[in-house]
Write a protein that holds these residues in place. Structure first.
Motif, PDB file in Angstrom:
ATOM      1  N   VAL A 170       0.850  -1.192   0.000  1.00 17.17           N
ATOM      2  CA  VAL A 170       0.000   0.000   0.000  1.00 17.17           C
ATOM      3  C   VAL A 170       0.888   1.246   0.000  1.00 17.17           C
ATOM      4  CG1 VAL A 170      -1.706   1.359   1.286  1.00 17.17           C
ATOM      5  CG2 VAL A 170      -1.869  -1.141   1.267  1.00 17.17           C
ATOM      6  N   TRP A 171       0.577   2.175  -0.898  1.00 18.66           N
ATOM      7  CA  TRP A 171       1.130   3.532  -0.836  1.00 18.66           C
ATOM      8  C   TRP A 171      -0.034   4.460  -1.153  1.00 18.66           C
ATOM      9  CZ3 TRP A 171       6.137   5.469   0.123  1.00 18.66           C
ATOM     10  CH2 TRP A 171       6.228   6.866   0.031  1.00 18.66           C
ATOM     11  N   ARG A 172      -0.501   5.153  -0.154  1.00 19.96           N
ATOM     12  CA  ARG A 172      -1.696   5.977  -0.326  1.00 19.96           C
ATOM     13  C   ARG A 172      -1.458   7.371   0.234  1.00 19.96           C
ATOM     14  NH1 ARG A 172      -4.872   2.926   2.216  1.00 19.96           N
ATOM     15  NH2 ARG A 172      -5.080   4.025   4.201  1.00 19.96           N
ATOM     16  N   GLN A 173      -1.738   8.385  -0.570  1.00 22.24           N
ATOM     17  CA  GLN A 173      -1.615   9.753  -0.101  1.00 22.24           C
ATOM     18  C   GLN A 173      -2.841  10.112   0.717  1.00 22.24           C
ATOM     19  OE1 GLN A 173      -0.402  12.527  -3.057  1.00 22.24           O
ATOM     20  NE2 GLN A 173      -0.196  14.230  -1.599  1.00 22.24           N
ATOM     21  N   THR A 174      -2.620  10.626   1.924  1.00 22.57           N
ATOM     22  CA  THR A 174      -3.715  10.957   2.828  1.00 22.57           C
ATOM     23  C   THR A 174      -3.862  12.459   3.061  1.00 22.57           C
ATOM     24  OG1 THR A 174      -2.226  10.607   4.714  1.00 22.57           O
ATOM     25  CG2 THR A 174      -3.590   8.741   4.027  1.00 22.57           C
ATOM     26  N   GLY A 175      -2.946  13.247   2.511  1.00 21.04           N
ATOM     27  CA  GLY A 175      -2.988  14.689   2.654  1.00 21.04           C
ATOM     28  C   GLY A 175      -1.941  15.312   1.761  1.00 21.04           C
ATOM     29  N   PRO A 176      -1.819  16.651   1.767  1.00 23.50           N
ATOM     30  CA  PRO A 176      -0.848  17.309   0.883  1.00 23.50           C
ATOM     31  C   PRO A 176       0.578  16.776   1.056  1.00 23.50           C
ATOM     32  CG  PRO A 176      -2.313  18.915   1.884  1.00 23.50           C
ATOM     33  CD  PRO A 176      -2.587  17.615   2.571  1.00 23.50           C
ATOM     34  N   ASP A 177       0.962  16.486   2.294  1.00 21.88           N
ATOM     35  CA  ASP A 177       2.318  15.997   2.564  1.00 21.88           C
ATOM     36  C   ASP A 177       2.313  14.800   3.506  1.00 21.88           C
ATOM     37  OD1 ASP A 177       4.007  17.911   1.089  1.00 21.88           O
ATOM     38  OD2 ASP A 177       3.116  19.389   2.442  1.00 21.88           O
ATOM     39  N   THR A 178       1.240  14.016   3.473  1.00 19.87           N
ATOM     40  CA  THR A 178       1.149  12.836   4.342  1.00 19.87           C
ATOM     41  C   THR A 178       0.762  11.605   3.529  1.00 19.87           C
ATOM     42  OG1 THR A 178      -1.156  13.345   4.888  1.00 19.87           O
ATOM     43  CG2 THR A 178       0.553  14.174   6.391  1.00 19.87           C
ATOM     44  N   PHE A 179       1.268  10.440   3.952  1.00 17.06           N
ATOM     45  CA  PHE A 179       1.042   9.198   3.230  1.00 17.06           C
ATOM     46  C   PHE A 179       0.862   8.057   4.226  1.00 17.06           C
ATOM     47  CE2 PHE A 179       3.679  12.004   0.761  1.00 17.06           C
ATOM     48  CZ  PHE A 179       3.148  11.948  -0.520  1.00 17.06           C
ATOM     49  N   HIS A 180       0.084   7.066   3.824  1.00 15.09           N
ATOM     50  CA  HIS A 180       0.002   5.816   4.579  1.00 15.09           C
ATOM     51  C   HIS A 180       0.646   4.736   3.733  1.00 15.09           C
ATOM     52  CE1 HIS A 180      -1.400   2.667   7.233  1.00 15.09           C
ATOM     53  NE2 HIS A 180      -1.820   2.009   6.155  1.00 15.09           N
ATOM     54  N   VAL A 181       1.573   3.970   4.352  1.00 11.41           N
ATOM     55  CA  VAL A 181       2.280   2.930   3.605  1.00 11.41           C
ATOM     56  C   VAL A 181       2.267   1.623   4.385  1.00 11.41           C
ATOM     57  CG1 VAL A 181       3.787   4.602   2.470  1.00 11.41           C
ATOM     58  CG2 VAL A 181       4.536   3.516   4.593  1.00 11.41           C
ATOM     59  N   GLU A 182       2.228   0.536   3.636  1.00  6.42           N
ATOM     60  CA  GLU A 182       2.354  -0.803   4.206  1.00  6.42           C
ATOM     61  C   GLU A 182       3.325  -1.569   3.323  1.00  6.42           C
ATOM     62  OE1 GLU A 182      -1.506  -2.580   4.625  1.00  6.42           O
ATOM     63  OE2 GLU A 182      -2.367  -0.769   5.548  1.00  6.42           O
ATOM     64  N   PHE A 183       4.364  -2.137   3.933  1.00  6.70           N
ATOM     65  CA  PHE A 183       5.393  -2.794   3.137  1.00  6.70           C
ATOM     66  C   PHE A 183       6.176  -3.784   3.988  1.00  6.70           C
ATOM     67  CE2 PHE A 183       7.397   0.758   5.193  1.00  6.70           C
ATOM     68  CZ  PHE A 183       8.702   0.374   5.449  1.00  6.70           C
ATOM     69  N   GLU A 184       6.917  -4.640   3.283  1.00  7.20           N
ATOM     70  CA  GLU A 184       7.848  -5.541   3.958  1.00  7.20           C
ATOM     71  C   GLU A 184       9.267  -5.104   3.627  1.00  7.20           C
ATOM     72  OE1 GLU A 184       9.157 -10.262   4.343  1.00  7.20           O
ATOM     73  OE2 GLU A 184       7.641  -9.660   2.885  1.00  7.20           O
ATOM     74  N   ASN A 185      10.075  -4.972   4.672  1.00 13.55           N
ATOM     75  CA  ASN A 185      11.482  -4.645   4.491  1.00 13.55           C
ATOM     76  C   ASN A 185      12.263  -5.957   4.476  1.00 13.55           C
ATOM     77  OD1 ASN A 185      14.150  -3.848   4.651  1.00 13.55           O
ATOM     78  ND2 ASN A 185      13.776  -2.265   6.186  1.00 13.55           N
ATOM     79  N   LYS A 186      12.743  -6.356   3.289  1.00 17.76           N
ATOM     80  CA  LYS A 186      13.424  -7.637   3.145  1.00 17.76           C
ATOM     81  C   LYS A 186      14.784  -7.655   3.853  1.00 17.76           C
ATOM     82  CE  LYS A 186      10.474  -9.718   0.289  1.00 17.76           C
ATOM     83  NZ  LYS A 186       9.796 -11.001   0.566  1.00 17.76           N
ATOM     84  N   SER A 187      15.310  -6.478   4.193  1.00 16.62           N
ATOM     85  CA  SER A 187      16.628  -6.446   4.842  1.00 16.62           C
ATOM     86  C   SER A 187      16.574  -6.899   6.293  1.00 16.62           C
ATOM     87  CB  SER A 187      17.226  -5.031   4.771  1.00 16.62           C
ATOM     88  OG  SER A 187      16.656  -4.169   5.737  1.00 16.62           O
TER      89      SER A 187
END
Length: 203
Positions: A48-65
């Protein structure tokens, strides 16, 4: 590219610096798209990469490192011509800063992960959550800027990179790049065979 880290009771951060032939203002323009900056990390697999405001975002991801799945809210602060800072709502990072400075022959970009969000004792207990992708992330950014500068004259190149290549998962990008290399190799092999055929015909 240079990479370093500093850890003390009062300061806990890591950074990596890349050098580019882009002018600082060019690098600043290319760095304004925070989604591109984050998706270029070869260890981040976004669901998920979703913009929630002018300079705000909601993200969901897996960090493989570090094999960590995260759901975060990001707040971006742009600094005129000097880069940007991304603050996190959760996790162990306080922020990631992308700092642009003039350099001989172009400019340099320093990516800094700051971990001074939690008390020292809690940071020690959560060492396994430290992001190990920083050096690879910086190198991926460097290659992206090199390719943009080299190929942007091609019609549609920027559109393809932003709308097609960037949204791919890192593994998909590697596969596509491999297919490109095979296609180019096959094309030159075809030309080689055609050249031999023409020589034989002339003889």
């Amino acid at each position: 590219m240079t990479a370093a880290s500093q850890s003390s009771p009062d300061e806990d951060r890591a950074w990596a610096t890349i050098h580019t032939t882009l002018r600082p203002e060019e690098l600043s323009d290319l760095s304004r798209d925070v989604e591109v900056l984050f998706r270029l990390n070869p260890y981040y697999y976004f669901n998920v990469w979703r913009q929630t405001g002018p300079d705000t975002f909601h993200v969901e991801f897996e960090n493989k490192s570090n094999q960590l799945r995260q759901s975060l809210d990001l707040h971006v602060a742009h600094e005129d011509g000097r880069g940007l800072t991304v603050a996190y709502s959760g996790g162990i990072k306080k922020y990631t800063a992308f700092t642009i400075e003039p350099a001989t022959g172009g400019s340099r970009l320093t990516v800094t992960d700051d971990y001074n969000l939690l008390p020292v004792a809690e940071r020690e207990q959560r060492q396994a959550e430290v992001d190990k992708s920083l050096k690879a992330w910086a190198e991926s950014l460097r290659l992206y800027f090199v390719r943009l500068k080299r190929w942007s004259w091609l019609p549609g190149w920027r559109w393809y990179m932003r709308r097609v290549w960037i949204p791919m998962k890192p593994s998909a990008r590697r596969i596509v790049w491999f297919i490109y290399l095979i296609t180019v190799a096959e094309f030159f092999f075809f030309l080689f065979v055609l050249l031999i055929y023409l020589i034989e015909q002339n003889n």
